[in-house]
Design a protein around this motif. Structure first.
Motif, PDB file in Angstrom:
ATOM      1  N   ASP A  13       1.207  -0.804   0.032  1.00 28.33           N
ATOM      2  CA  ASP A  13      -0.348   0.132  -0.206  1.00 28.33           C
ATOM      3  C   ASP A  13       0.921   1.085   0.226  1.00 28.33           C
ATOM      4  OD1 ASP A  13      -2.473  -1.338   0.071  1.00 28.33           O
ATOM      5  OD2 ASP A  13      -2.897  -0.940   2.660  1.00 28.33           O
ATOM      6  N   ILE A  14       0.575   2.423  -0.903  1.00 28.47           N
ATOM      7  CA  ILE A  14       1.945   3.480  -1.033  1.00 28.47           C
ATOM      8  C   ILE A  14       0.490   4.342  -1.046  1.00 28.47           C
ATOM      9  CG2 ILE A  14       2.757   4.847  -2.533  1.00 28.47           C
ATOM     10  CD1 ILE A  14       3.668   2.000  -3.851  1.00 28.47           C
ATOM     11  N   ILE A  36      -2.075   1.890  -4.582  1.00 28.39           N
ATOM     12  CA  ILE A  36      -1.624   3.490  -4.696  1.00 28.39           C
ATOM     13  C   ILE A  36      -3.355   4.354  -3.619  1.00 28.39           C
ATOM     14  CG2 ILE A  36      -1.438   5.606  -6.131  1.00 28.39           C
ATOM     15  CD1 ILE A  36      -0.060   3.326  -7.460  1.00 28.39           C
ATOM     16  N   ILE A  37      -3.160   4.166  -2.664  1.00 24.62           N
ATOM     17  CA  ILE A  37      -3.974   5.184  -1.692  1.00 24.62           C
ATOM     18  C   ILE A  37      -4.190   7.027  -2.173  1.00 24.62           C
ATOM     19  CG2 ILE A  37      -4.667   5.418   0.970  1.00 24.62           C
ATOM     20  CD1 ILE A  37      -3.327   2.592   0.933  1.00 24.62           C
ATOM     21  N   HIS A  38      -4.441   7.248  -3.086  1.00 23.63           N
ATOM     22  CA  HIS A  38      -4.550   9.354  -2.842  1.00 23.63           C
ATOM     23  C   HIS A  38      -4.873   9.741  -1.327  1.00 23.63           C
ATOM     24  CE1 HIS A  38      -5.860  12.871  -4.195  1.00 23.63           C
ATOM     25  NE2 HIS A  38      -4.575  12.802  -4.604  1.00 23.63           N
ATOM     26  N   VAL A  59      -7.980   1.009   0.425  1.00 24.76           N
ATOM     27  CA  VAL A  59      -8.086   0.502  -0.880  1.00 24.76           C
ATOM     28  C   VAL A  59      -8.482   1.716  -1.327  1.00 24.76           C
ATOM     29  CG1 VAL A  59      -7.237  -1.722  -1.973  1.00 24.76           C
ATOM     30  CG2 VAL A  59      -7.010  -2.027   0.746  1.00 24.76           C
ATOM     31  N   VAL A  60      -8.512   1.999  -2.672  1.00 29.70           N
ATOM     32  CA  VAL A  60      -8.584   2.623  -3.293  1.00 29.70           C
ATOM     33  C   VAL A  60      -8.926   1.584  -4.834  1.00 29.70           C
ATOM     34  CG1 VAL A  60      -7.943   4.074  -5.744  1.00 29.70           C
ATOM     35  CG2 VAL A  60      -6.951   4.688  -2.990  1.00 29.70           C
ATOM     36  N   GLU A  61      -7.641   0.336  -4.953  1.00 23.33           N
ATOM     37  CA  GLU A  61      -8.668  -0.162  -6.674  1.00 23.33           C
ATOM     38  C   GLU A  61      -8.231  -1.171  -6.152  1.00 23.33           C
ATOM     39  OE1 GLU A  61      -5.290   0.200  -9.282  1.00 23.33           O
ATOM     40  OE2 GLU A  61      -4.866   1.959  -7.993  1.00 23.33           O
ATOM     41  N   GLU A  62      -9.043  -2.466  -6.636  1.00 21.91           N
ATOM     42  CA  GLU A  62      -9.430  -3.844  -6.157  1.00 21.91           C
ATOM     43  C   GLU A  62      -8.139  -4.692  -6.742  1.00 21.91           C
ATOM     44  OE1 GLU A  62     -12.854  -5.622  -7.601  1.00 21.91           O
ATOM     45  OE2 GLU A  62     -14.201  -4.138  -7.401  1.00 21.91           O
ATOM     46  N   SER A  63      -7.517  -5.431  -5.700  1.00 23.03           N
ATOM     47  CA  SER A  63      -6.697  -6.782  -6.044  1.00 23.03           C
ATOM     48  C   SER A  63      -6.953  -7.256  -7.900  1.00 23.03           C
ATOM     49  CB  SER A  63      -6.161  -7.450  -5.078  1.00 23.03           C
ATOM     50  OG  SER A  63      -6.380  -6.634  -3.451  1.00 23.03           O
TER      51      SER A  63
END
Length: 176
Positions: A13-14, A36-38, A59-63
């Motif tokens: 996680d960034i 990527i976490i905005h 979590v911004v996006e699905e894995s």
């Protein structure tokens, strides 16, 4: 147990306040999951105070599906995508009034209101994410907290939190 943990690909996680194109390109070259976490960063021009806005979902996006263990997979959706879905499905309606009750320990609770807009919650002429709107309210009540989970604070009916609406969307997503 440690061998089992280390045998799996890592999930990274960034948290970052701006997402440059080269970061997205780099992410695509990796064989493991990178989320990527905005983090929104707002600077008050007169006082130079800084307010950070964290997504309502971490979590911004699905894995990628092939990397998810289906027995423990949790539905994931960014806060802004989730908010759009709640509006799109009519669970919250544009123009609807929401309330938030908050008081510092030992103080009576204050009631704050906002109006649902297509892109967030309007208060005092400004539109915010649910969490940022909650932070604005709790700071008006005297708290120095810089973060809050607005999904767990805003009520769409007396006592009913908008988190229930979000969970409704997420449970439908996991069943699909």
């Amino acid at each position: 147990k440690i061998k089992a943990i280390l045998s799996k690909k890592p999930i990274v996680d960034i948290p970052i306040d701006e997402i440059p194109a080269d970061l997205l390109e780099w992410k695509q070259t990796l064989s493991y999951t990178v989320n990527i976490i905005h983090i929104g960063k707002y600077i008050e021009s007169s006082s130079k105070e800084i307010l950070y806005s964290f997504p309502d979902e971490s979590v911004v996006e699905e894995s990628p599906e092939e990397e998810q263990d289906q027995s423990v997979a949790q539905p994931r959706m960014s806060g802004s995508k989730l908010f759009s879905k709640v509006i799109e499905t009519g669970l919250l309606k544009v123009g609807q009034q929401l309330s938030l009750r908050y008081g510092m320990q030992g103080s009576p609770k204050q009631v704050f209101h906002c109006i649902v807009r297509e892109n967030g919650f309007e208060m005092d002429g400004n539109v915010f994410s649910p969490s940022t709107a909650a932070v604005v309210c709790i700071q008006k009540a005297g708290s120095s907290r810089a973060t809050a989970n607005g999904w767990m604070m805003w009520e769409y009916e007396s006592g009913k939190l908008i988190n229930e609406l979000a969970n409704n969307i997420l449970s439908k997503q996991s069943q699909a």
